[in-house]
Write a protein that holds these residues in place. Sequence first.
Motif, short mmCIF file in Angstrom:
data_model
loop_
_atom_site.label_atom_id
_atom_site.label_comp_id
_atom_site.label_asym_id
_atom_site.label_seq_id
_atom_site.Cartn_x
_atom_site.Cartn_y
_atom_site.Cartn_z
N GLY A 14 72.72 -2.52 -46.55
CA GLY A 14 73.90 -3.22 -46.07
C GLY A 14 73.56 -4.62 -45.59
N GLY A 71 75.63 -10.71 -32.86
CA GLY A 71 76.12 -10.08 -34.10
C GLY A 71 77.58 -9.68 -33.95
N GLN A 73 78.68 -6.87 -34.57
CA GLN A 73 78.71 -5.49 -34.04
C GLN A 73 79.02 -5.52 -32.54
N TYR A 100 83.28 2.16 -36.69
CA TYR A 100 84.62 2.10 -36.08
C TYR A 100 84.98 3.39 -35.31
N ASN A 147 83.75 -3.11 -46.42
CA ASN A 147 82.61 -2.23 -46.54
C ASN A 147 83.23 -0.85 -46.34
N ASP A 175 88.16 -7.37 -39.12
CA ASP A 175 86.72 -7.49 -39.33
C ASP A 175 86.50 -8.39 -40.56
N SER A 205 75.78 -13.02 -40.30
CA SER A 205 74.81 -12.06 -40.84
C SER A 205 74.81 -11.97 -42.36
N LYS A 206 75.99 -11.79 -42.92
CA LYS A 206 76.05 -11.46 -44.35
C LYS A 206 76.11 -12.73 -45.21
N THR A 211 71.04 -11.45 -40.82
CA THR A 211 71.29 -10.19 -40.10
C THR A 211 70.45 -10.06 -38.83
N ARG A 214 71.17 -12.07 -35.14
CA ARG A 214 72.18 -11.54 -34.22
C ARG A 214 73.14 -12.64 -33.75
N TYR A 293 79.05 -4.50 -52.35
CA TYR A 293 79.04 -3.06 -52.62
C TYR A 293 80.02 -2.73 -53.75
C1 LIG Z 1 82.00 -3.92 -41.83
C2 LIG Z 1 80.93 -4.39 -40.93
N1 LIG Z 1 81.27 -4.93 -39.75
C3 LIG Z 1 80.34 -5.36 -38.89
C4 LIG Z 1 78.99 -5.26 -39.19
C5 LIG Z 1 77.98 -5.74 -38.17
O1 LIG Z 1 77.24 -6.82 -38.64
P1 LIG Z 1 76.45 -7.83 -37.66
O2 LIG Z 1 76.37 -7.19 -36.33
O3 LIG Z 1 75.11 -8.03 -38.28
O4 LIG Z 1 77.25 -9.10 -37.63
C6 LIG Z 1 78.59 -4.70 -40.40
C7 LIG Z 1 77.16 -4.53 -40.74
O5 LIG Z 1 76.77 -3.82 -41.63
C8 LIG Z 1 79.59 -4.27 -41.31
O6 LIG Z 1 79.28 -3.77 -42.51
#
Ligand SMILES: Cc1ncc(COP(=O)(O)O)c(C=O)c1O
Length: 356
Positions: A14, A71, A73, A100, A147, A175, A205-206, A211, A214, A293
């Motif tokens: 991921g 991040g 997250q 989630y 995702n 998101d 990150s992406k 990634t 953070r 993906y």
């Molecule tokens: C849908 C989705 N949201 C949030 C995140 C969190 O990513 P990050 O904390 O690296 O910004 C991810 C990481 O895989 C994700 O796939």
Amino acid sequence: FDRALPGSINLGLGEPDLPTPDVIRKEAARIVVEEQNGYTQHAGLPSLRERIASDYRFLEGKTERVIVTAGSQEALYLTLMTLVDVGDEVLLPDPGFVAYPTIVRMAGGTPIFYSLPAGNDFEFDAEDFRRRLSPRTKVVVCISPSNPTGRTLSNEDLRAMAAALEGTGVHVISDEIYIELYYTHEKPSTISDFYERTIVIGGLSKSMSMTGWRLGWLCGDESVIKSALVLHGYVTTCASTVSQKAALASWSDEAERAREEIRRTFRERRDHLLSIIESELGLRAISPRGAFYTMVDVSAYGDSMSVAERMLEQRVITVPGSAFGTEGEGFLRVSFCADREVLDEGVRRMNEALKG
Ligand SMILES: Cc1ncc(COP(=O)(O)O)c(C=O)c1O
């Protein structure tokens, strides 16, 4: 991942395999050598919050409506913890990101899932969405690009979602961590252009292969941001100062060119992967409009967990669709965070697993 045999090919990843663009790395190296890097304000560097605010029309340039986080997250965690109380219902996409429902439960809430039906290529289903709303619904989470499916929400989908929520007082968490990784002509739309009570979750990150740096953010409704900031201050104090300063370079022309190049690379890989899945495996795969993906329909070979196990035995890692919800059952999530040769070998091994 832990049970993978030595020499396995990882199509379950991921995170991007591409290097972080030079413009960011060089700036980070300079910052580490030349500057003192103490704490920043809890909410983040004002100059970075300004840049982030400038990316979202609905913020009207107000930097106080942005918090920089460790991040996206962390941003997701802060927002759900701030908004969800015991007994609240939170509408989540099925299939959707595994974090989630876990965070919703940690906050004492009840996850309720709205279907993105596999039978309709995981497109948004406005009718099902409306059916899942109740007087106890407090928050809705939406994601585009998604995702695990790579599908995006169209303007029509977003309008339908906004119309269903009008007058309910429900907050939407959007998101948008994959929003810069798109394969359509235009960047995907955001619900924040259609619905006022939106909190956007984003980060680098992406899209910038960052990634491990953070660096993420949340932005939106000022009262939510104010409460989330208290939590953020006690949990992390501030996001990494080096990452925040280096992130400023992400709003440069050079960074924009790097993003375009990253998109081009992923688009080529996507096209290649879809074509070999069809030609070598003869399977249906969802065509992603963003993220990295695809969902591959393996329902003819058994449940997704047992098919993923067979793949593991042939040294190729995929993620069973059931991990993302009931709609994901019968599918494997296969990512294209690998170059062409690796994808070729991965699909060859998938073929062995299916034949065996
Ligand atoms: C849908 C989705 N949201 C949030 C995140 C969190 O990513 P990050 O904390 O690296 O910004 C991810 C990481 O895989 C994700 O796939």
